[in-house]
Design a protein around this motif. Structure first.
Motif, short mmCIF file in Angstrom:
data_model
loop_
_atom_site.label_atom_id
_atom_site.label_comp_id
_atom_site.label_asym_id
_atom_site.label_seq_id
_atom_site.Cartn_x
_atom_site.Cartn_y
_atom_site.Cartn_z
N ASN A 31 23.06 -25.39 63.36
CA ASN A 31 22.66 -26.20 64.52
C ASN A 31 23.79 -27.03 65.11
N ASP A 32 24.99 -27.04 64.47
CA ASP A 32 26.16 -27.79 64.96
C ASP A 32 25.93 -29.29 65.02
N ALA A 33 24.78 -29.77 64.56
CA ALA A 33 24.45 -31.18 64.63
C ALA A 33 24.95 -31.91 63.39
N ILE A 34 24.88 -33.25 63.44
CA ILE A 34 25.09 -34.08 62.26
C ILE A 34 23.74 -34.21 61.56
N GLY B 62 21.03 -30.10 67.55
CA GLY B 62 22.33 -30.44 68.12
C GLY B 62 22.24 -30.67 69.61
N GLN B 63 23.05 -31.57 70.12
CA GLN B 63 23.11 -31.84 71.55
C GLN B 63 24.35 -32.67 71.84
N SER B 64 24.65 -32.85 73.10
CA SER B 64 25.82 -33.61 73.50
C SER B 64 25.80 -35.01 72.89
N GLY C 18 24.30 -34.83 68.22
CA GLY C 18 25.71 -34.48 68.32
C GLY C 18 25.90 -32.97 68.28
N ARG C 19 27.11 -32.55 68.62
CA ARG C 19 27.46 -31.12 68.58
C ARG C 19 28.93 -31.04 68.18
N ASN D 273 20.38 -26.06 73.18
CA ASN D 273 21.05 -27.29 72.75
C ASN D 273 21.89 -27.95 73.84
N LEU D 274 21.79 -27.46 75.08
CA LEU D 274 22.50 -28.11 76.17
C LEU D 274 21.52 -28.97 76.98
N THR D 275 22.04 -30.04 77.55
CA THR D 275 21.22 -30.90 78.38
C THR D 275 21.00 -30.25 79.74
N LEU D 276 20.08 -30.78 80.51
CA LEU D 276 19.81 -30.23 81.84
C LEU D 276 21.06 -30.30 82.72
#
Length: 648
Positions: free
Chosen positions: A333-336, A631-633, A351-352, A260-263
């Motif tokens: 997943n910590d996402a919305i 989830g992601q930034s 989102g996270r 769930n982290l970007t590059l």
């Protein structure tokens, strides 16, 4: 490198320009000063991080730590164990050098530190302060850390002291200290009181596997020191409550979850960890031949997940076409996440976040969402069309301690900043953005959260209490400035604030009486006059859910106890709607029909949707759990829409 100061500090110790003496229980401690000047130097944010081992923070709490540091936050990290793994003091010192190198790299500063010895609570702690940025401090309790048996499946000194009554743990270095569980908790609580953090970060205390049954790389298993450290922190926070965010992080089991982290985040997290690993002989032999992160660490640097207490509430909302949805932060997943009631499916909106979200309507009826990331930034999104959400945008201004409380139909929001002030914002027209946070007048010893409602003239009123339980209000005046806080005659409260504009055009305010823990109601007469508090005779936890019912009467839903019954109060009649619920209730009226949503108790994050028909509650939906990924930034989330998630 560091400049040593090896003698312990006495009560006559003199602080340098960036250190301050603080007395607690006759002991002298050196900590970053807690004055207004220090708060400015910290850009309003002070993170307290407590972990078991050196590298736990780097592997499981980044990228949040590096984001906070880059935003100017102060950071106090406490490593409970010596992390020596049979390597003795020499290996412990090398690992300490490693974390200092990593934090200097995160701060973009020269790796030069000043060493001091200080007393906090019952313990003597070694502390290193980054010379060119003294708001960053790394502290070490140096508890011995061997396995007390053949390895996995055995206790460690820390986990034994945490779980076995009467057991103690000793430090590795001199002077030798022996601490029991109570003293460890007291030390952590003393550190919280001294440092006055705006956030406390710790590892996962919710892992249900007994310490002696944990195994390496087994599904769902953590490390006993990680779990023990988190449980001690949780107890210390109960002993030292305050206005600070509480953020737990999943450890080893994140390797089983979706990346769930970007590059960019992975690259940054990797380079930070390498600065540590160059000093850890078990990780690599130096920069030239270092392959770290490798093995499971290569999985951990690609992920970051928050712990949940399996109690996230849902938020009910309709779109501009009158179609009902509900939203929930993902416990896994910590996402919305958005549940389409008609299509019976989840859609992840990215989102996270480590906490519940807030949902609201724009003036044109389109739905909007608020979420807060783990560094305190508040983000919003809007759905202009069915199943179409715009990219997340950040509200400019200070960082917040919690997701904003929002007036659902009026696009008004209030939240407490990390500086202890309340802030207000409202949606702009015609671009649907949100204005920068506006500071409200200072309320001494304020407690969060607050609540906001518009009166019949459309002026926002904000209600809050202080730590003593006194109730206050402020409102926006005709010149758009805010009235100084005025007291509202009411018994001392213990939070649980909620407000709503009733059908007669009066604001109704609900609160929890501190002594009886029962629900109280006040109704506004004129601008600053209120009825006498009415005791509704119902004990509850959390915050009441409010709505107008089918006949425009105010209806209240509360949870009686944690994990307990959901009770509805309508026209003075009390009715139990659900015998057990993991979450607080959500209420919503749509097209003359009243809906209620709760989260059933259990490990799976499901939601139950009830509809009131002719006075009877009928279940109309029971969701599947949200998707495991998504989830992601917030800052790098794409413009939506993503593919809907279909439960396999």
């Amino acid at each position: 490198m560091f400049i040593p100061r090896t003698h312990p500090m006495s009560l006559a110790c003199l602080a340098g320009p960036f250190l301050k003496r603080i007395l607690l229980g006759g002991l002298c401690a050196l900590l970053w000063p807690l004055s207004t000047q220090a708060a400015d130097a910290c850009h309003g944010s002070r993170d307290l991080v407590v972990v078991g081992h050196m590298d736990d923070d780097l592997l499981f709490m980044n990228p949040d730590l590096s984001s906070s540091i880059q935003a100017g936050a102060c950071m106090q990290v406490l490593y409970l164990t010596a992390s020596e793994r049979k390597g003795g003091l020499e290996y412990m010192y090398r690992r300490e050098q490693g974390v200092r190198s990593a934090y200097a790299f995160m701060a973009g500063r020269v790796n030069e530190w000043q060493q001091a010895r200080l007393m906090v609570g019952s313990a003597s702690i070694t502390q290193f302060t980054l010379r060119s940025r003294p708001g960053i401090q790394l502290s070490h309790l140096r508890l011995q850390d061997p396995w007390l048996g053949p390895g996995w499946g055995s206790l460690t000194p820390l986990s034994r002291a945490e779980s076995v009554p009467g057991q103690t743990v000793q430090t590795l270095d001199s002077p030798r200290q022996t601490l029991n569980r109570e003293q460890l908790v007291q030390t952590l609580a003393a550190l919280i009181r001294l440092y006055q953090p705006t956030s406390v970060r710790y590892l996962d205390d919710t892992n249900p596997v007994p310490y002696t049954q944990l195994c390496w790389r087994c599904t769902g298993h953590g490390h006993p020191d990680h779990i023990a450290s988190a449980r001690l922190v949780r107890e210390a926070m109960l002993a030292a409550p305050g206005n600070y965010a509480q953020i737990g992080y999943v450890d080893y089991p994140i390797q089983e979850q979706a990346r769930n982290l970007t590059l960019n985040e992975i690259h940054s997290k990797t380079e930070i960890f390498r600065r540590y690993a160059w000093h850890d002989q078990h990780a690599c032999k130096g920069p030239a031949v270092c392959q770290e992160p490798a093995g499971p660490a290569a999985e951990w640097v690609q992920r970051s997940y928050y712990t949940s207490r399996a109690d996230y509430p849902a938020s009910l909302l309709s779109d501009s076409n009158g179609k009902l949805y509900f939203f929930a932060s993902g416990e896994q997943n910590d996402a919305i996440n958005q549940w389409d009631v008609h299509a019976q499916r989840w859609i992840s909106l990215g989102g996270r976040t480590p906490e519940a979200l807030s949902a609201f309507h724009y003036t044109d009826g389109s739905p909007g969402l608020f979420a807060r990331d783990a560094t305190g930034q508040v983000w919003f999104s809007r759905s202009p069309d069915e199943n179409d959400w715009l990219a997340w945008q950040k509200i400019p201004g200070p960082r917040m301690l919690h997701t904003p409380m929002v007036s659902r139909r009026d696009s008004q929001a209030v939240a407490m900043g990390t500086d202890g002030l309340f802030y207000w914002s409202s949606a702009r027209q015609p671009d649907y953005g949100w204005g920068a946070w506006t500071a409200l007048p200072a309320l001494e010893h304020a407690a969060y959260p607050a609540t906001v409602s518009l009166d019949r003239q459309g002026r926002p009123h904000i209600f809050a209490s202080n730590l003593q339980g006194q109730l206050f209000q402020t409102y926006q005046q005709s010149d758009l400035t805010w009235q100084d806080w005025q007291t509202i005659p009411a018994p001392p409260s213990s939070g649980g604030l909620a407000s709503i504009l009733n059908a007669q055009g009066h604001i109704e305010l609900y609160l929890r009486d501190r002594q009886s823990q029962q629900l109280q109601r006040l109704i506004q007469g004129s601008q600053q006059s209120w009825t006498r508090p009415q005791n509704l005779g119902l004990q509850y936890v959390g915050t009441p859910a409010l709505s107008l019912d089918e006949k425009d009467h105010v209806v209240v839903a509360v949870q009686k106890t944690p994990g307990g019954a959901i009770v509805l109060l309508d026209q003075g009649q009390e009715r139990e709607v659900d015998k057990q619920s993991a979450s607080a209730p959500a209420l919503y009226r749509l097209n003359g029909t009243l809906y209620l949503a709760t989260r059933p108790i259990g490990p799976e994050q499901r939601y139950r949707l009830l509809e009131r028909r002719h006075g009877q509650w009928v279940q109309v939906a029971l969701t599947q759990p949200p998707p495991p990924g998504g989830g992601q930034s917030f800052s790098e989330a794409p413009a939506f829409i993503t593919q809907p998630y279909v439960q396999p």
